[in-house]
Design a protein around this motif. Structure first.
Motif, PDB file in Angstrom:
ATOM      1  N   VAL A   1      -4.153 -10.272   3.792  1.00 45.05           N
ATOM      2  CA  VAL A   1      -3.863 -10.628   2.854  1.00 45.05           C
ATOM      3  C   VAL A   1      -3.787  -9.409   1.710  1.00 45.05           C
ATOM      4  CG1 VAL A   1      -3.846 -12.023   0.477  1.00 45.05           C
ATOM      5  CG2 VAL A   1      -3.974 -13.136   2.157  1.00 45.05           C
ATOM      6  N   ALA A   2      -3.230  -8.479   2.484  1.00 46.89           N
ATOM      7  CA  ALA A   2      -2.765  -6.687   2.278  1.00 46.89           C
ATOM      8  C   ALA A   2      -1.767  -6.931   1.099  1.00 46.89           C
ATOM      9  CB  ALA A   2      -1.999  -6.451   2.987  1.00 46.89           C
ATOM     10  N   SER A   3      -1.192  -6.091   0.142  1.00 46.96           N
ATOM     11  CA  SER A   3      -0.178  -6.152  -1.142  1.00 46.96           C
ATOM     12  C   SER A   3       1.047  -5.821  -0.710  1.00 46.96           C
ATOM     13  CB  SER A   3      -1.207  -6.466  -2.114  1.00 46.96           C
ATOM     14  OG  SER A   3      -0.576  -6.211  -3.488  1.00 46.96           O
ATOM     15  N   VAL A   4       1.707  -5.643  -1.544  1.00 46.41           N
ATOM     16  CA  VAL A   4       3.126  -4.794  -2.116  1.00 46.41           C
ATOM     17  C   VAL A   4       2.283  -3.369  -2.594  1.00 46.41           C
ATOM     18  CG1 VAL A   4       5.439  -6.357  -1.587  1.00 46.41           C
ATOM     19  CG2 VAL A   4       4.077  -5.981  -4.194  1.00 46.41           C
ATOM     20  N   ALA A   5       1.419  -3.172  -2.650  1.00 42.19           N
ATOM     21  CA  ALA A   5       0.482  -2.235  -3.595  1.00 42.19           C
ATOM     22  C   ALA A   5       0.201  -1.262  -2.084  1.00 42.19           C
ATOM     23  CB  ALA A   5      -0.797  -2.751  -3.553  1.00 42.19           C
ATOM     24  N   GLY A   6       0.019  -2.057  -0.742  1.00 35.75           N
ATOM     25  CA  GLY A   6      -0.286  -1.219  -0.016  1.00 35.75           C
ATOM     26  C   GLY A   6       1.084  -0.690   0.781  1.00 35.75           C
ATOM     27  N   LEU A   7       2.510  -0.824   0.679  1.00 36.57           N
ATOM     28  CA  LEU A   7       3.594  -0.209   1.234  1.00 36.57           C
ATOM     29  C   LEU A   7       4.093   0.509   0.416  1.00 36.57           C
ATOM     30  CD1 LEU A   7       5.391  -4.358   2.297  1.00 36.57           C
ATOM     31  CD2 LEU A   7       3.580  -2.408   3.647  1.00 36.57           C
ATOM     32  N   LYS A   8       3.692   1.264  -0.935  1.00 36.13           N
ATOM     33  CA  LYS A   8       3.908   1.373  -1.527  1.00 36.13           C
ATOM     34  C   LYS A   8       3.452   2.169  -2.823  1.00 36.13           C
ATOM     35  CE  LYS A   8       7.273  -1.156  -4.508  1.00 36.13           C
ATOM     36  NZ  LYS A   8       6.292  -0.345  -6.107  1.00 36.13           N
ATOM     37  N   GLY A   9       4.975   3.316  -3.209  1.00 35.10           N
ATOM     38  CA  GLY A   9       3.210   3.193  -4.386  1.00 35.10           C
ATOM     39  C   GLY A   9       3.181   2.828  -6.154  1.00 35.10           C
ATOM     40  N   ASN A  10       2.399   3.269  -7.078  1.00 37.98           N
ATOM     41  CA  ASN A  10       2.290   2.311  -8.413  1.00 37.98           C
ATOM     42  C   ASN A  10       3.360   2.352  -9.112  1.00 37.98           C
ATOM     43  OD1 ASN A  10       0.727   0.166  -8.460  1.00 37.98           O
ATOM     44  ND2 ASN A  10      -0.225   1.157 -10.104  1.00 37.98           N
TER      45      ASN A  10
END
Length: 258
Positions: free
Chosen positions: A146-155
């Motif tokens: 369980v990763a996150s969209v936070a691991g695919l893009k910046g904040n």
């Protein structure tokens, strides 16, 4: 084979870290509904007991173990105990996670280490232990991170900065790819789910701070619901995904489509 049988998890054992609440418990509901016996780990015994009772009400067999992924020395022994008492682990869902919000220039080192230790180092160690004990000797297994969209893009700069969390989840995304390639000819698939914003205890502060901005920038204009991860979690844990590995799939209402 009938399509329903591809999703059947009867006789399978699924270990879900951070499984006592939130997304982990939702995933436990999904896998248990399709026949899996679930093992839940978390740091708090009372939350594990509540989760076990909740799953029992749904007719799902659950075993619970207290475990802290940041206590590296305890992980291998914990897995050995689970295997001895419950059985060989067929499915590993690496869901446990931590976060911290602070501007990067002011981010405490101990908070950085807490996030990295749980989200990356602990995940690596429990995955290694399950691979050695269960999956590699039998030439079969499903690993779902369980990763996150936070691991695919910046904040979004309007949100609280979470550099440690974004970094750790980005690491988990590539951990998924690297491990998938290594395990591809060994019968073990490795994929990740990258959730967007779901209401959980961990996201409570972030959502309270920026819910309007989140909704405005989510094409579906809503947060994730309690059933929105279940179908993908079941797919990636079952034989229906036997030819899928190394994939990081966003469940985010369209955020990463922008």
């Amino acid at each position: 084979m009938p399509l329903k049988e591809l999703f059947d998890l009867s006789g399978k054992i699924a270990l879900i870290t951070g499984g006592s609440r939130g997304l982990g418990l939702q995933i436990a509901e999904a896998l248990g509904e399709y026949g899996a016996t679930v093992i839940l780990t978390a740091r708090k015994q009372n939350e594990l007991d509540e989760a076990k009772a909740h799953l029992a009400d749904l007719g799902i067999t659950a075993h619970v173990y207290t475990n802290d992924l940041s206590d590296f020395g305890s992980i291998d022994a914990a897995v050995e105990r689970m295997v001895s008492e419950v059985g060989q682990i067929d499915i590993l869902v690496n869901n446990a996670g931590a976060t911290w919000g602070a501007p990067t220039a002011e981010h405490p080192l101990d908070a950085w280490l807490k996030v990295i230790n749980v989200n990356l180092n602990g995940t690596f160690l429990i995955t290694q232990s399950v691979l050695k004990r269960c999956m590699l000797p039998r030439g079969a297994g499903r690993i779902v991170n369980v990763a996150s969209v936070a691991g695919l893009k910046g904040n979004d700069p309007r949100m609280t900065p979470t550099v440690a969390y974004n970094t750790s989840k980005g690491g988990l995304v590539n951990f998924t790819r690297a491990l998938a390639a290594e395990m591809a000819d060994k019968g073990v698939t490795v994929n990740s789910i990258c959730p967007g914003y779901f209401p959980t205890k961990m996201t409570k502060g972030t959502i309270a701070y920026g819910e309007q901005s989140i909704l405005e920038n989510t094409p579906m204009h809503r947060l994730g619901g309690e059933h929105d991860l279940k179908g993908l979690a079941l797919l990636l844990s079952s034989d229906a995904s036997a030819f899928m590995t190394g994939q990081n799939i966003a469940v985010d209402g369209g955020v990463t489509a922008l």
